[in-house]
Motif scaffolding. Structure first.
Motif, PDB file in Angstrom:
ATOM      1  N   PHE A 145       0.934  -1.118   0.135  1.00 32.81           N
ATOM      2  CA  PHE A 145      -0.136  -0.078  -0.018  1.00 32.81           C
ATOM      3  C   PHE A 145       0.998   1.254   0.000  1.00 32.81           C
ATOM      4  CE2 PHE A 145      -2.631   3.165   2.154  1.00 32.81           C
ATOM      5  CZ  PHE A 145      -3.489   3.433   1.128  1.00 32.81           C
ATOM      6  N   LEU A 146       2.050   1.193   0.742  1.00 32.58           N
ATOM      7  CA  LEU A 146       3.189   2.341   0.525  1.00 32.58           C
ATOM      8  C   LEU A 146       3.485   2.477  -0.720  1.00 32.58           C
ATOM      9  CD1 LEU A 146       4.875   1.970   3.617  1.00 32.58           C
ATOM     10  CD2 LEU A 146       3.396   3.472   3.404  1.00 32.58           C
ATOM     11  N   PHE A 147       3.679   1.405  -1.495  1.00 37.52           N
ATOM     12  CA  PHE A 147       4.204   1.388  -2.771  1.00 37.52           C
ATOM     13  C   PHE A 147       3.127   2.060  -3.748  1.00 37.52           C
ATOM     14  CE2 PHE A 147       4.417  -0.720  -7.162  1.00 37.52           C
ATOM     15  CZ  PHE A 147       5.519  -0.239  -7.441  1.00 37.52           C
ATOM     16  N   ASN A 148       1.820   1.861  -3.416  1.00 39.44           N
ATOM     17  CA  ASN A 148       0.759   2.412  -4.132  1.00 39.44           C
ATOM     18  C   ASN A 148       0.669   3.607  -4.010  1.00 39.44           C
ATOM     19  OD1 ASN A 148      -2.187   2.185  -5.380  1.00 39.44           O
ATOM     20  ND2 ASN A 148      -2.586   3.075  -3.484  1.00 39.44           N
ATOM     21  N   GLN A 149       0.706   4.119  -2.584  1.00 36.06           N
ATOM     22  CA  GLN A 149       0.594   5.840  -2.506  1.00 36.06           C
ATOM     23  C   GLN A 149       1.847   6.520  -2.905  1.00 36.06           C
ATOM     24  OE1 GLN A 149      -2.236   5.488  -1.423  1.00 36.06           O
ATOM     25  NE2 GLN A 149      -2.307   6.872   0.268  1.00 36.06           N
ATOM     26  N   SER A 150       2.957   5.784  -3.039  1.00 39.06           N
ATOM     27  CA  SER A 150       4.143   6.631  -3.301  1.00 39.06           C
ATOM     28  C   SER A 150       4.323   6.817  -4.997  1.00 39.06           C
ATOM     29  CB  SER A 150       5.617   6.029  -2.919  1.00 39.06           C
ATOM     30  OG  SER A 150       5.693   5.811  -1.612  1.00 39.06           O
ATOM     31  N   LEU A 151       3.637   6.054  -5.554  1.00 41.92           N
ATOM     32  CA  LEU A 151       3.313   5.965  -7.062  1.00 41.92           C
ATOM     33  C   LEU A 151       2.374   7.050  -7.440  1.00 41.92           C
ATOM     34  CD1 LEU A 151       2.852   2.362  -8.487  1.00 41.92           C
ATOM     35  CD2 LEU A 151       4.953   3.899  -8.787  1.00 41.92           C
ATOM     36  N   HIS A 152       1.490   7.172  -6.572  1.00 39.88           N
ATOM     37  CA  HIS A 152       0.376   8.285  -7.008  1.00 39.88           C
ATOM     38  C   HIS A 152       0.536   9.466  -6.275  1.00 39.88           C
ATOM     39  CE1 HIS A 152      -1.567   4.318  -7.978  1.00 39.88           C
ATOM     40  NE2 HIS A 152      -2.032   5.092  -8.993  1.00 39.88           N
ATOM     41  N   ASP A 153       1.510   9.888  -5.587  1.00 45.13           N
ATOM     42  CA  ASP A 153       1.896  11.041  -5.120  1.00 45.13           C
ATOM     43  C   ASP A 153       3.046  11.757  -5.305  1.00 45.13           C
ATOM     44  OD1 ASP A 153       3.936  10.105  -3.638  1.00 45.13           O
ATOM     45  OD2 ASP A 153       3.138  10.124  -1.488  1.00 45.13           O
ATOM     46  N   GLY A 154       3.603  11.256  -6.638  1.00 42.16           N
ATOM     47  CA  GLY A 154       4.832  11.543  -7.309  1.00 42.16           C
ATOM     48  C   GLY A 154       6.129  11.569  -6.646  1.00 42.16           C
ATOM     49  N   THR A 155       6.325  10.447  -5.532  1.00 45.53           N
ATOM     50  CA  THR A 155       7.494  10.386  -4.712  1.00 45.53           C
ATOM     51  C   THR A 155       8.254   9.475  -5.737  1.00 45.53           C
ATOM     52  OG1 THR A 155       6.351  10.208  -2.675  1.00 45.53           O
ATOM     53  CG2 THR A 155       8.268   8.955  -2.893  1.00 45.53           C
ATOM     54  N   LEU A 156       7.858   8.428  -6.552  1.00 45.57           N
ATOM     55  CA  LEU A 156       8.454   7.690  -7.266  1.00 45.57           C
ATOM     56  C   LEU A 156       8.748   8.006  -8.846  1.00 45.57           C
ATOM     57  CD1 LEU A 156       7.346   4.173  -5.936  1.00 45.57           C
ATOM     58  CD2 LEU A 156       9.262   5.466  -5.221  1.00 45.57           C
ATOM     59  N   LEU A 157       7.749   8.442  -9.240  1.00 45.73           N
ATOM     60  CA  LEU A 157       7.523   8.749 -10.598  1.00 45.73           C
ATOM     61  C   LEU A 157       6.729  10.026 -10.921  1.00 45.73           C
ATOM     62  CD1 LEU A 157       6.827   5.499 -12.367  1.00 45.73           C
ATOM     63  CD2 LEU A 157       8.822   6.578 -12.531  1.00 45.73           C
ATOM     64  N   SER A 158       6.834  10.983 -11.877  1.00 46.39           N
ATOM     65  CA  SER A 158       6.067  12.116 -12.241  1.00 46.39           C
ATOM     66  C   SER A 158       4.733  11.718 -12.630  1.00 46.39           C
ATOM     67  CB  SER A 158       6.861  12.835 -13.113  1.00 46.39           C
ATOM     68  OG  SER A 158       6.606  12.055 -14.702  1.00 46.39           O
ATOM     69  N   GLU A 159       3.747  12.664 -12.768  1.00 45.26           N
ATOM     70  CA  GLU A 159       2.290  12.023 -13.180  1.00 45.26           C
ATOM     71  C   GLU A 159       2.452  11.690 -14.534  1.00 45.26           C
ATOM     72  OE1 GLU A 159      -1.977  14.308 -13.722  1.00 45.26           O
ATOM     73  OE2 GLU A 159      -0.462  15.274 -12.376  1.00 45.26           O
ATOM     74  N   GLU A 160       3.339  12.371 -15.364  1.00 38.59           N
ATOM     75  CA  GLU A 160       3.357  11.900 -16.680  1.00 38.59           C
ATOM     76  C   GLU A 160       4.107  10.793 -16.928  1.00 38.59           C
ATOM     77  OE1 GLU A 160       5.948  13.477 -20.983  1.00 38.59           O
ATOM     78  OE2 GLU A 160       5.886  14.687 -19.069  1.00 38.59           O
ATOM     79  N   GLN A 161       5.023  10.197 -16.301  1.00 41.23           N
ATOM     80  CA  GLN A 161       5.545   8.731 -16.361  1.00 41.23           C
ATOM     81  C   GLN A 161       4.610   7.844 -16.074  1.00 41.23           C
ATOM     82  OE1 GLN A 161       8.515   7.994 -17.564  1.00 41.23           O
ATOM     83  NE2 GLN A 161       8.856  10.038 -18.340  1.00 41.23           N
ATOM     84  N   LEU A 162       3.764   8.011 -14.987  1.00 45.60           N
ATOM     85  CA  LEU A 162       2.685   7.107 -14.553  1.00 45.60           C
ATOM     86  C   LEU A 162       1.812   6.681 -15.333  1.00 45.60           C
ATOM     87  CD1 LEU A 162       2.063   5.484 -11.600  1.00 45.60           C
ATOM     88  CD2 LEU A 162       0.579   7.552 -11.111  1.00 45.60           C
ATOM     89  N   LYS A 163       1.389   8.049 -16.060  1.00 51.27           N
ATOM     90  CA  LYS A 163       0.331   7.840 -17.051  1.00 51.27           C
ATOM     91  C   LYS A 163       0.869   6.774 -18.096  1.00 51.27           C
ATOM     92  CE  LYS A 163      -2.585  10.435 -20.444  1.00 51.27           C
ATOM     93  NZ  LYS A 163      -2.106   9.646 -21.282  1.00 51.27           N
ATOM     94  N   VAL A 164       2.075   7.144 -18.459  1.00 46.75           N
ATOM     95  CA  VAL A 164       2.673   6.311 -19.795  1.00 46.75           C
ATOM     96  C   VAL A 164       2.635   4.755 -19.132  1.00 46.75           C
ATOM     97  CG1 VAL A 164       4.785   5.750 -20.955  1.00 46.75           C
ATOM     98  CG2 VAL A 164       4.188   8.005 -20.689  1.00 46.75           C
ATOM     99  N   MET A 165       2.885   4.556 -17.931  1.00 49.72           N
ATOM    100  CA  MET A 165       2.971   3.322 -17.444  1.00 49.72           C
ATOM    101  C   MET A 165       1.624   2.504 -17.180  1.00 49.72           C
ATOM    102  SD  MET A 165       5.207   2.972 -13.793  1.00 49.72           S
ATOM    103  CE  MET A 165       5.105   1.086 -13.839  1.00 49.72           C
ATOM    104  N   PHE A 166       0.646   3.234 -17.105  1.00 50.20           N
ATOM    105  CA  PHE A 166      -0.754   2.850 -17.113  1.00 50.20           C
ATOM    106  C   PHE A 166      -1.378   2.822 -18.221  1.00 50.20           C
ATOM    107  CE2 PHE A 166      -1.192   3.914 -12.156  1.00 50.20           C
ATOM    108  CZ  PHE A 166      -0.378   2.860 -11.905  1.00 50.20           C
ATOM    109  N   ASP A 167      -0.694   3.385 -19.505  1.00 54.66           N
ATOM    110  CA  ASP A 167      -1.405   3.330 -20.916  1.00 54.66           C
ATOM    111  C   ASP A 167      -1.789   1.924 -21.137  1.00 54.66           C
ATOM    112  OD1 ASP A 167      -1.924   5.960 -21.115  1.00 54.66           O
ATOM    113  OD2 ASP A 167       0.006   6.424 -22.299  1.00 54.66           O
TER     114      ASP A 167
END
Length: 487
Positions: free
Chosen positions: A262-284
């Motif tokens: 769950f911490l991994f989940n939160q850190s993905l979505h709050d910008g700790t690990l990736l930018s919003e743009e990079q996360l969007k590419v991962m989830f495309d």
């Protein structure tokens, strides 16, 4: 068991009535009601041997339920808790993909450059055509697994064996799930960063996310609070063979707790690990995944999953995993910031069914409680009251919709008695499996083995022949008939 299920439903109804009759919110909140429903549901699955592990559920970004069920260690009867560590198998792939996307963001990797640019020692004729994009999307043309010739857990040896594999198809042609491809990605991380895969995980994901109970699994070191993995026979649990599973490497080599995930989940979505743009590419939706009826992104399964039992579907991002003694399922629903995480320390469990029902609970949709395994209660009846009572119980309930009937579970139940030297009871159970599944070859094959143990060789021959008639590729039946003909 039916009575217990009925009483749980009554308890849930009473809580709902108390809320509608003016119960103070500070006493029983809506989230408390949902938590109680989740606990009742998962508890039943655990009672029916359909789950043995830990679960965490968050809704609208807030944890509403977390709990362990069953035992982390059966020798010492140590219970599972939210702090128990489990091998997460292929749920490791999103972590590997996150490392890759971090390197892309830092301009240290290009998704569409051939991997030969970064791995000049990858001795494969297709290295100039396979890209990081292909590896992330399981479209590189590599087989699912590779032949580990040296039984080594050293990345260089793993990559050498993968490079020696023949290609299954041209890179980019289609989706074909490949652990080998994600192991190459792990080696890419090591080559580009100068760190080991384990060090890169620690520095780039675990430490920034605050994940203090996760790591790269190795069999020999002592890992505090680590669950033991088991095979589940029928009502019985057996230790998995102890061997170094770190050869799973970047495709499935991690362990974690539900809380850390769950911490991994939160850190993905709050910008700790990736930018919003990079996360969007991962989830495309990068490539169709015909096997699951959805898509695969970069390290993520993108599926429409059911909410409860009324046929409603919702977009999800997640991943599953299975390895000897463990299985896992992580589901994220972006539209409501909902996370459902299951970690289990047997090879199989009803994780998808529980996820569907929990989604129903969270969205106030009707959902199914688990059906009872008829084979399980058959064996319990036999053990308590004898084989005749067991046969009567089976015939009385085989069409009862409160139960489900599994060919495999009946066969496993029969072999339990055969291995205990109770061949007559085993033969009776296999007869029931033939009656329930007359068009399947395995019940006849198994019944023949019990008949041989009883010295009824002519009947065994007849049943092996029937099994072969239904499945001409049953090599065991062929070999056993040769053996019987010599007697």
């Amino acid at each position: 068991m039916i009575k217990k299920q009925f009483m749980m439903l009554i308890a849930i109804g009473l809580i709902a009535m108390s809320l509608s009759c003016g119960q103070e919110p500070s006493s029983i909140s809506v989230s408390d009601t949902k938590a109680h429903k989740i606990d009742s549901l998962v508890g039943l699955y655990a009672d029916y041997d359909g789950f043995n592990g830990s679960v965490l559920v968050a809704h609208e970004g807030t944890v509403v339920f977390k709990k362990g069920y069953g035992l982390a260690n059966r020798s010492w009867e140590i219970p599972n808790t939210p702090e128990t560590k489990f091998q997460i198998a292929s749920l490791s792939k999103p972590f590997t993909a996150t490392l890759i996307m971090q390197l892309v963001a830092e301009s240290k990797l290009d998704l569409h450059e051939p991997i030969s640019t970064y791995l000049p020692d990858f001795d494969n004729q297709y290295a100039e055509f396979i890209t990081t994009h292909h590896l992330l999307t399981h479209s590189a043309g590599l087989s699912r697994d590779f032949n580990n010739t040296s039984q080594s857990n050293r990345p260089k040896d793993i990559i050498r064996d993968i490079a020696a594999m023949p290609m299954d198809f041209q890179p980019g042609d289609k989706f074909e799930y490949s652990n080998a491809g994600y192991d190459i990605l792990g080696y890419l991380v090591e080559t580009v960063t100068g760190l080991t895969y384990e060090e890169a995980l620690q520095e780039r994901i675990f430490d920034p996310a605050g994940m203090e109970s996760s790591g790269y699994f190795r069999n020999r070191p002592i890992i505090k609070n680590m669950a033991s993995g088991y095979y589940k026979g029928f009502g019985d649990y057996f230790n998995i063979e102890l061997s170094n599973k770190s050869t799973a490497y970047a495709s499935g080599g991690l362990y974690a707790t539900v809380e850390d995930l769950f911490l991994f989940n939160q850190s993905l979505h709050d910008g700790t690990l990736l930018s919003e743009e990079q996360l969007k590419v991962m989830f495309d939706k990068q490539i169709p995944d015909s096997g699951y009826g959805g898509y695969y992104g970069y390290g993520w399964e993108l599926l429409e999953k059911p909410i409860g039992n009324m046929g409603k579907l919702i977009e999800t991002v997640g991943h599953s995993g299975a390895i000897d003694g463990f299985c896992s399922l992580y589901t994220y629903i972006p539209s409501s910031d909902t996370t459902i995480i299951f970690l289990n320390n047997t090879r199989r469990a009803f994780l998808n069914s529980m996820t569907t029902a929990i989604a129903g609970i969270l969205y106030d949709e009707p959902y199914d409680f688990p059906k009872m395994p008829l084979a399980k209660f058959l064996t319990e009846t036999i053990d308590q009251n004898g084989i005749e009572a067991g046969i009567s119980f089976f015939k009385m309930n085989r069409d009862n919709t409160d139960y489900y009937l599994s060919e495999q579970e009946l066969i496993v139940a029969g072999y339990r008695y055969l291995e205990e030297g109770q061949a007559r009871i085993a033969a009776n159970v296999f007869e029931l499996s033939i009656d329930a599944f007359p068009d399947k070859d395995n019940p006849y094959d198994s019944y023949a083995e019990a008949l041989m143990a009883l010295g009824r060789n002519q009947e065994a021959i007849e049943n092996y022949k029937k099994s072969l008639e239904l499945n001409p590729n049953n090599r065991n039946a062929v070999e056993m008939l040769k053996k019987l003909e010599k007697l």
